[in-house]
Design a protein around this motif. Structure first.
Motif, PDB file in Angstrom:
ATOM      1  N   SER A  65       0.356  -0.888  -0.512  1.00  0.00           N
ATOM      2  CA  SER A  65      -0.104   0.155  -0.146  1.00  0.00           C
ATOM      3  C   SER A  65       0.867   1.155   0.346  1.00  0.00           C
ATOM      4  O   SER A  65       2.417   0.605   0.720  1.00  0.00           O
ATOM      5  CB  SER A  65      -1.264   0.354   1.523  1.00  0.00           C
ATOM      6  N   VAL A  66       0.154   2.315  -0.164  1.00  0.00           N
ATOM      7  CA  VAL A  66       1.113   4.000  -0.416  1.00  0.00           C
ATOM      8  C   VAL A  66       0.447   4.187   0.790  1.00  0.00           C
ATOM      9  O   VAL A  66      -0.643   4.246   0.866  1.00  0.00           O
ATOM     10  CB  VAL A  66       0.680   3.562  -2.037  1.00  0.00           C
ATOM     11  N   SER A  67       1.441   6.218   0.787  1.00  0.00           N
ATOM     12  CA  SER A  67       0.645   7.322   1.303  1.00  0.00           C
ATOM     13  C   SER A  67       1.199   8.128   1.107  1.00  0.00           C
ATOM     14  O   SER A  67       2.140   8.277   1.160  1.00  0.00           O
ATOM     15  CB  SER A  67       0.737   6.282   3.092  1.00  0.00           C
ATOM     16  N   ARG A  68       0.313   9.048   0.730  1.00  0.00           N
ATOM     17  CA  ARG A  68       0.996  10.532   0.380  1.00  0.00           C
ATOM     18  C   ARG A  68      -0.245  11.658   1.423  1.00  0.00           C
ATOM     19  O   ARG A  68      -0.902  11.662  -0.077  1.00  0.00           O
ATOM     20  CB  ARG A  68       0.855  10.885  -1.289  1.00  0.00           C
ATOM     21  N   GLU A  69       0.904  11.508   1.783  1.00  0.00           N
ATOM     22  CA  GLU A  69      -0.270  13.158   2.800  1.00  0.00           C
ATOM     23  C   GLU A  69       0.688  14.328   2.591  1.00  0.00           C
ATOM     24  O   GLU A  69      -0.487  15.640   2.374  1.00  0.00           O
ATOM     25  CB  GLU A  69       0.267  12.724   4.182  1.00  0.00           C
ATOM     26  N   LYS A  70       2.068  14.653   1.627  1.00  0.00           N
ATOM     27  CA  LYS A  70       2.348  15.377   1.773  1.00  0.00           C
ATOM     28  C   LYS A  70       3.580  15.675  -0.218  1.00  0.00           C
ATOM     29  O   LYS A  70       3.361  14.143  -0.341  1.00  0.00           O
ATOM     30  CB  LYS A  70       3.517  16.161   2.802  1.00  0.00           C
ATOM     31  N   LYS A  71       3.426  17.002  -0.415  1.00  0.00           N
ATOM     32  CA  LYS A  71       3.649  16.284  -2.619  1.00  0.00           C
ATOM     33  C   LYS A  71       5.057  16.442  -2.004  1.00  0.00           C
ATOM     34  O   LYS A  71       5.200  14.702  -2.900  1.00  0.00           O
ATOM     35  CB  LYS A  71       3.361  17.654  -2.480  1.00  0.00           C
ATOM     36  N   GLU A  72       5.564  16.240  -1.020  1.00  0.00           N
ATOM     37  CA  GLU A  72       7.068  15.603  -1.415  1.00  0.00           C
ATOM     38  C   GLU A  72       7.480  13.990  -0.798  1.00  0.00           C
ATOM     39  O   GLU A  72       8.619  13.687  -0.993  1.00  0.00           O
ATOM     40  CB  GLU A  72       7.862  17.326  -0.551  1.00  0.00           C
ATOM     41  N   ARG A  73       6.212  14.288  -0.483  1.00  0.00           N
ATOM     42  CA  ARG A  73       7.085  12.481  -0.236  1.00  0.00           C
ATOM     43  C   ARG A  73       6.099  11.386  -0.012  1.00  0.00           C
ATOM     44  O   ARG A  73       4.799  11.630   0.285  1.00  0.00           O
ATOM     45  CB  ARG A  73       6.873  12.218   1.827  1.00  0.00           C
ATOM     46  N   PHE A  74       6.412  10.007  -0.189  1.00  0.00           N
ATOM     47  CA  PHE A  74       5.989   9.105  -0.920  1.00  0.00           C
ATOM     48  C   PHE A  74       5.950   7.747  -0.279  1.00  0.00           C
ATOM     49  O   PHE A  74       7.250   7.695  -0.482  1.00  0.00           O
ATOM     50  CB  PHE A  74       6.238   8.823  -2.209  1.00  0.00           C
ATOM     51  N   SER A  75       5.254   7.571   0.302  1.00  0.00           N
ATOM     52  CA  SER A  75       5.299   6.564   1.481  1.00  0.00           C
ATOM     53  C   SER A  75       5.379   5.321   0.955  1.00  0.00           C
ATOM     54  O   SER A  75       3.995   4.503   0.144  1.00  0.00           O
ATOM     55  CB  SER A  75       4.933   6.450   2.883  1.00  0.00           C
ATOM     56  N   LEU A  76       5.765   3.654   0.774  1.00  0.00           N
ATOM     57  CA  LEU A  76       5.269   2.365   0.178  1.00  0.00           C
ATOM     58  C   LEU A  76       5.247   1.178   1.117  1.00  0.00           C
ATOM     59  O   LEU A  76       6.689   1.797   2.530  1.00  0.00           O
ATOM     60  CB  LEU A  76       6.508   1.906  -0.800  1.00  0.00           C
ATOM     61  N   ILE A  77       4.121   0.565   1.736  1.00  0.00           N
ATOM     62  CA  ILE A  77       4.298  -0.207   3.336  1.00  0.00           C
ATOM     63  C   ILE A  77       4.071  -1.874   2.950  1.00  0.00           C
ATOM     64  O   ILE A  77       3.401  -1.568   1.373  1.00  0.00           O
ATOM     65  CB  ILE A  77       2.873   0.427   3.700  1.00  0.00           C
ATOM     66  N   LEU A  78       4.654  -2.524   3.615  1.00  0.00           N
ATOM     67  CA  LEU A  78       4.804  -3.737   3.082  1.00  0.00           C
ATOM     68  C   LEU A  78       3.918  -4.326   4.545  1.00  0.00           C
ATOM     69  O   LEU A  78       4.555  -4.323   5.377  1.00  0.00           O
ATOM     70  CB  LEU A  78       5.789  -4.685   3.022  1.00  0.00           C
ATOM     71  N   GLU A  79       2.236  -4.602   3.898  1.00  0.00           N
ATOM     72  CA  GLU A  79       1.697  -4.922   5.227  1.00  0.00           C
ATOM     73  C   GLU A  79       2.488  -5.719   5.669  1.00  0.00           C
ATOM     74  O   GLU A  79       2.464  -5.915   7.191  1.00  0.00           O
ATOM     75  CB  GLU A  79      -0.308  -4.952   4.499  1.00  0.00           C
ATOM     76  N   SER A  80       2.043  -6.907   4.881  1.00  0.00           N
ATOM     77  CA  SER A  80       3.014  -7.839   6.363  1.00  0.00           C
ATOM     78  C   SER A  80       4.189  -8.752   5.472  1.00  0.00           C
ATOM     79  O   SER A  80       4.015  -9.418   4.576  1.00  0.00           O
ATOM     80  CB  SER A  80       1.758  -8.621   6.055  1.00  0.00           C
ATOM     81  N   ALA A  81       4.971  -8.564   5.478  1.00  0.00           N
ATOM     82  CA  ALA A  81       6.908  -8.465   4.371  1.00  0.00           C
ATOM     83  C   ALA A  81       6.370  -9.912   4.469  1.00  0.00           C
ATOM     84  O   ALA A  81       6.146 -11.057   5.685  1.00  0.00           O
ATOM     85  CB  ALA A  81       7.293  -8.096   5.362  1.00  0.00           C
ATOM     86  N   SER A  82       6.844 -10.239   3.458  1.00  0.00           N
ATOM     87  CA  SER A  82       6.845 -12.123   2.568  1.00  0.00           C
ATOM     88  C   SER A  82       8.291 -12.279   2.513  1.00  0.00           C
ATOM     89  O   SER A  82       9.504 -11.398   1.920  1.00  0.00           O
ATOM     90  CB  SER A  82       6.037 -12.256   1.727  1.00  0.00           C
ATOM     91  N   THR A  83       8.501 -13.584   1.906  1.00  0.00           N
ATOM     92  CA  THR A  83      10.625 -13.409   1.148  1.00  0.00           C
ATOM     93  C   THR A  83      10.511 -13.374   0.023  1.00  0.00           C
ATOM     94  O   THR A  83      11.931 -13.024  -0.628  1.00  0.00           O
ATOM     95  CB  THR A  83      10.670 -14.930   1.899  1.00  0.00           C
ATOM     96  N   ASN A  84       8.987 -13.117  -0.647  1.00  0.00           N
ATOM     97  CA  ASN A  84       8.816 -12.975  -2.340  1.00  0.00           C
ATOM     98  C   ASN A  84       9.042 -11.435  -2.060  1.00  0.00           C
ATOM     99  O   ASN A  84       8.696 -10.372  -3.421  1.00  0.00           O
ATOM    100  CB  ASN A  84       8.176 -13.966  -2.727  1.00  0.00           C
ATOM    101  N   GLN A  85       8.541 -10.717  -1.126  1.00  0.00           N
ATOM    102  CA  GLN A  85       9.210  -9.394  -1.696  1.00  0.00           C
ATOM    103  C   GLN A  85      10.862  -8.720  -1.117  1.00  0.00           C
ATOM    104  O   GLN A  85      10.753  -7.555  -1.278  1.00  0.00           O
ATOM    105  CB  GLN A  85       8.178  -8.509  -0.740  1.00  0.00           C
ATOM    106  N   THR A  86      11.558  -9.768  -1.255  1.00  0.00           N
ATOM    107  CA  THR A  86      12.698  -9.215  -1.097  1.00  0.00           C
ATOM    108  C   THR A  86      13.120  -8.200  -2.998  1.00  0.00           C
ATOM    109  O   THR A  86      13.234  -9.291  -3.701  1.00  0.00           O
ATOM    110  CB  THR A  86      14.176 -10.700  -0.552  1.00  0.00           C
ATOM    111  N   SER A  87      14.309  -7.419  -2.739  1.00  0.00           N
ATOM    112  CA  SER A  87      13.493  -6.698  -3.961  1.00  0.00           C
ATOM    113  C   SER A  87      14.357  -5.806  -3.638  1.00  0.00           C
ATOM    114  O   SER A  87      15.247  -5.052  -2.865  1.00  0.00           O
ATOM    115  CB  SER A  87      12.872  -6.637  -4.622  1.00  0.00           C
ATOM    116  N   MET A  88      15.306  -5.114  -4.907  1.00  0.00           N
ATOM    117  CA  MET A  88      15.598  -3.351  -4.707  1.00  0.00           C
ATOM    118  C   MET A  88      14.188  -2.748  -4.998  1.00  0.00           C
ATOM    119  O   MET A  88      13.683  -2.763  -6.345  1.00  0.00           O
ATOM    120  CB  MET A  88      16.849  -3.628  -6.174  1.00  0.00           C
ATOM    121  N   TYR A  89      14.009  -2.201  -4.620  1.00  0.00           N
ATOM    122  CA  TYR A  89      12.554  -0.918  -4.288  1.00  0.00           C
ATOM    123  C   TYR A  89      13.360   0.963  -4.473  1.00  0.00           C
ATOM    124  O   TYR A  89      14.319   1.283  -4.237  1.00  0.00           O
ATOM    125  CB  TYR A  89      11.978  -1.026  -3.436  1.00  0.00           C
TER     126      TYR A  89
END
Lengths: 113, 111
Positions: A65-89
């Motif tokens: 999921s993501v969140s953008r509360e301010k124009k300059e900031r964008f957050s990526l959220i892994l709600e419940s991390a799993s091994t297949n989310q190991t990666s370069m972001y």
């Protein structure tokens, strides 16, 4: 010069944890993007945002999921991390239209154990 | 579905050689961008081509956009070790804000 800053270069988390990846840009860009980059698969778009509080799913939004509360900031959220989310972001920002160049941060290499 | 196909996937050449990287699609793009990514860093824009048939030069790099705006090529003359990196093409559609990226061409230039 545009600067896109990602909060961590390397991050190690455990399965089931909630993970936050933060991205800040300093050029007042309307659009911000989150990608993951995996060998042989290239850059795949997870989510993007074209304005504050606005978001659109990309090609692989499941588990994120993501969140953008301010124009300059964008957050990526892994709600419940799993091994297949190991990666370069990679986070990127750009002016409004798709033909505008995207400016990337240096990436967060995330390992989920 | 991969909208943009890049070839070759890997390329290893010696300093001084010439090379061409291709980016092909069955879709029409309003513009196409080329990026280079070095290890440990994010991609950096090299050039944007907008008009069908357009040719742009950046020192030893020559970029061409196909007449039908469905494909593009990157030609490097007399490659140098500093050209080593991952080259990515990305197409912009007329609608929407996102780019479609190819999977990239990994180039290694050895002295």
């Amino acid at each position: 010069d545009v600067k896109v800053t990602q909060s961590s270069r390397y991050l190690v988390k455990r399965t089931g944890e909630k993970v936050f990846l933060e991205c800040v840009q300093d050029m007042d860009h309307e659009n911000m993007f989150w990608y993951r980059q995996d060998p042989g698969l290239g850059l795949r778009l997870i989510y993007f945002s074209y304005d504050v509080k606005m978001k659109e799913k990309g090609d692989i939004p499941e588990g994120y999921s993501v969140s953008r509360e301010k124009k300059e900031r964008f957050s990526l959220i892994l709600e419940s991390a799993s091994t297949n989310q190991t990666s370069m972001y990679l986070c990127a920002s750009a002016r409004r239209f798709s033909n505008q160049p995207q400016h990337f941060g240096d990436g967060t290499r995330l390992s989920i154990l | 579905t991969q909208l943009l196909e890049q070839s070759p996937q890997f390329l290893s050449i010696q300093e001084g050689e010439n090379l061409t990287v291709y980016c092909n699609s069955s879709s029409v793009f309003s513009s196409l961008q080329w990026y280079r990514q070095e290890p440990g860093e994010g991609p950096v824009l090299l050039v944007t081509v907008v008009t069908g048939g357009e040719v742009k030069k950046l020192k030893r790099l020559t970029f061409q956009f196909g007449d039908a705006r469905k494909d593009s090529s990157l030609h490097i003359t007399a490659a140098q070790p500093g050209d080593t990196g991952l080259y990515l093409c990305a197409g912009a559609r007329n609608s929407g804000y996102a780019l479609n990226f190819g999977k990239g061409t990994s180039l290694l230039v050895t002295p």
